[in-house]
Write an enzyme that holds these catalytic residues in place. Structure first.
Site, PDB file in Angstrom:
ATOM      1  N   ASP A   7       0.869  -1.172   0.000  1.00  0.00           N
ATOM      2  CA  ASP A   7       0.000   0.000   0.000  1.00  0.00           C
ATOM      3  C   ASP A   7       0.910   1.227   0.000  1.00  0.00           C
ATOM      4  O   ASP A   7       2.141   1.100  -0.103  1.00  0.00           O
ATOM      5  CB  ASP A   7      -0.989  -0.027   1.172  1.00  0.00           C
ATOM      6  CG  ASP A   7      -0.343   0.146   2.538  1.00  0.00           C
ATOM      7  OD1 ASP A   7       0.899   0.320   2.620  1.00  0.00           O
ATOM      8  OD2 ASP A   7      -1.080   0.102   3.535  1.00  0.00           O
ATOM      9  N   CYS A  63       2.925  -3.129   4.103  1.00  0.00           N
ATOM     10  CA  CYS A  63       2.050  -2.008   4.453  1.00  0.00           C
ATOM     11  C   CYS A  63       2.777  -1.218   5.541  1.00  0.00           C
ATOM     12  O   CYS A  63       3.978  -1.369   5.709  1.00  0.00           O
ATOM     13  CB  CYS A  63       0.662  -2.487   4.885  1.00  0.00           C
ATOM     14  SG  CYS A  63       0.572  -3.415   6.430  1.00  0.00           S
ATOM     15  N   GLY A  64       2.080  -0.394   6.288  1.00  0.00           N
ATOM     16  CA  GLY A  64       2.737   0.416   7.315  1.00  0.00           C
ATOM     17  C   GLY A  64       3.394  -0.409   8.402  1.00  0.00           C
ATOM     18  O   GLY A  64       4.544  -0.168   8.776  1.00  0.00           O
ATOM     19  N   THR A  65       2.673  -1.400   8.908  1.00  0.00           N
ATOM     20  CA  THR A  65       3.210  -2.249   9.983  1.00  0.00           C
ATOM     21  C   THR A  65       3.444  -3.689   9.550  1.00  0.00           C
ATOM     22  O   THR A  65       4.122  -4.428  10.236  1.00  0.00           O
ATOM     23  CB  THR A  65       2.243  -2.299  11.184  1.00  0.00           C
ATOM     24  OG1 THR A  65       1.009  -2.887  10.747  1.00  0.00           O
ATOM     25  CG2 THR A  65       2.002  -0.918  11.771  1.00  0.00           C
ATOM     26  N   GLY A  66       2.843  -4.099   8.456  1.00  0.00           N
ATOM     27  CA  GLY A  66       2.871  -5.492   8.025  1.00  0.00           C
ATOM     28  C   GLY A  66       1.714  -6.291   8.593  1.00  0.00           C
ATOM     29  O   GLY A  66       1.404  -7.374   8.115  1.00  0.00           O
ATOM     30  N   ILE A  67       1.058  -5.750   9.586  1.00  0.00           N
ATOM     31  CA  ILE A  67       0.007  -6.483  10.292  1.00  0.00           C
ATOM     32  C   ILE A  67      -1.277  -6.570   9.467  1.00  0.00           C
ATOM     33  O   ILE A  67      -1.807  -7.660   9.242  1.00  0.00           O
ATOM     34  CB  ILE A  67      -0.274  -5.858  11.673  1.00  0.00           C
ATOM     35  CG1 ILE A  67       0.977  -5.961  12.557  1.00  0.00           C
ATOM     36  CG2 ILE A  67      -1.465  -6.538  12.340  1.00  0.00           C
ATOM     37  CD1 ILE A  67       0.912  -5.123  13.822  1.00  0.00           C
ATOM     38  N   GLY A  68      -1.780  -5.452   9.021  1.00  0.00           N
ATOM     39  CA  GLY A  68      -3.046  -5.452   8.281  1.00  0.00           C
ATOM     40  C   GLY A  68      -2.969  -6.282   7.014  1.00  0.00           C
ATOM     41  O   GLY A  68      -3.864  -7.090   6.721  1.00  0.00           O
ATOM     42  N   HIS A  96       9.908 -23.717   9.884  1.00  0.00           N
ATOM     43  CA  HIS A  96       8.910 -24.416  10.690  1.00  0.00           C
ATOM     44  C   HIS A  96       7.479 -24.249  10.205  1.00  0.00           C
ATOM     45  O   HIS A  96       6.640 -25.095  10.501  1.00  0.00           O
ATOM     46  CB  HIS A  96       8.994 -23.951  12.137  1.00  0.00           C
ATOM     47  CG  HIS A  96      10.241 -24.404  12.819  1.00  0.00           C
ATOM     48  ND1 HIS A  96      10.457 -24.181  14.162  1.00  0.00           N
ATOM     49  CD2 HIS A  96      11.336 -25.069  12.373  1.00  0.00           C
ATOM     50  CE1 HIS A  96      11.629 -24.696  14.506  1.00  0.00           C
ATOM     51  NE2 HIS A  96      12.191 -25.229  13.426  1.00  0.00           N
ATOM     52  N   ARG A 130       8.697 -33.097  11.716  1.00  0.00           N
ATOM     53  CA  ARG A 130       7.615 -32.881  12.685  1.00  0.00           C
ATOM     54  C   ARG A 130       6.828 -31.610  12.391  1.00  0.00           C
ATOM     55  O   ARG A 130       5.671 -31.489  12.761  1.00  0.00           O
ATOM     56  CB  ARG A 130       8.168 -32.865  14.109  1.00  0.00           C
ATOM     57  CG  ARG A 130       8.979 -31.642  14.452  1.00  0.00           C
ATOM     58  CD  ARG A 130       9.543 -31.728  15.892  1.00  0.00           C
ATOM     59  NE  ARG A 130      10.092 -30.492  16.350  1.00  0.00           N
ATOM     60  CZ  ARG A 130      11.339 -30.073  16.132  1.00  0.00           C
ATOM     61  NH1 ARG A 130      12.173 -30.816  15.426  1.00  0.00           N
ATOM     62  NH2 ARG A 130      11.759 -28.925  16.608  1.00  0.00           N
ATOM     63  N   HIS A 131       7.450 -30.676  11.681  1.00  0.00           N
ATOM     64  CA  HIS A 131       6.770 -29.418  11.357  1.00  0.00           C
ATOM     65  C   HIS A 131       5.711 -29.603  10.276  1.00  0.00           C
ATOM     66  O   HIS A 131       4.748 -28.844  10.219  1.00  0.00           O
ATOM     67  CB  HIS A 131       7.791 -28.360  10.953  1.00  0.00           C
ATOM     68  CG  HIS A 131       8.840 -28.147  11.986  1.00  0.00           C
ATOM     69  ND1 HIS A 131       8.573 -27.606  13.222  1.00  0.00           N
ATOM     70  CD2 HIS A 131      10.153 -28.451  11.973  1.00  0.00           C
ATOM     71  CE1 HIS A 131       9.677 -27.579  13.932  1.00  0.00           C
ATOM     72  NE2 HIS A 131      10.662 -28.082  13.196  1.00  0.00           N
TER      73      HIS A 131
END
Length: 144
Positions: A7, A63-68, A96, A130-131
């Site tokens: 964005d 994006c700004g934080t990567g979270i959204g 993993h 195992r992962h």
């Protein structure tokens, strides 16, 4: 083949990471934005469609934080998107979790740190073992 998108808040970091990809000889599709105002869910959906459709193997979203943008990407069936802030988290999300989308925050990390994150993400293979069973359990949640 990679897909990369952002964005407006991630635009400069996207440009910087495209230069890194060029330096690495990585092929990619840039889906925008190009500095204009846009909505990160739209960018995430477009990028993830390219991965799910088989046109691309992995994606980088900013994006700004990567979270959204990671939240939006993770709504697409088959996507495992992770926000990474350093090389360690980037390495282990591949080792993993077999993440197929790397998310970063253009207002959170600088291009030097982001370069290390991208390089680690693209050069680390899934460990399996195992992962693999754990990743399968994550993917099974989508089918409930």
């Amino acid at each position: 083949m990679l897909v990369i998108g952002c964005d407006r808040a991630g635009y400069q970091l996207k440009l910087d990471m495209m230069q890194v990809l060029d330096d690495m000889g990585e092929k990619y599709i840039d889906i925008g934005c190009n500095g204009e105002t846009c909505d990160y869910p739209d960018i995430a959906e477009t990028a993830c469609e390219k991965i799910i459709g088989g046109e691309c193997d992995k994606g980088i979203l900013i994006c700004g934080t990567g979270i959204g943008i990671s939240m939006a990407a993770n709504k697409v069936k088959g996507i495992r998107a992770a926000v990474c802030h350093n090389e360690y988290t980037s390495e282990f999300t591949r080792l993993h979790n077999d993440a197929n989308v790397l998310c970063m925050g253009g207002r959170v990390i600088g291009s030097g740190v982001a370069e290390g994150i991208v390089r680690k993400f693209l050069t680390t293979e899934f460990e399996g073992g195992r992962h693999a069973a754990r990743v399968e359990k994550i993917m099974d949640i989508e089918n409930k």
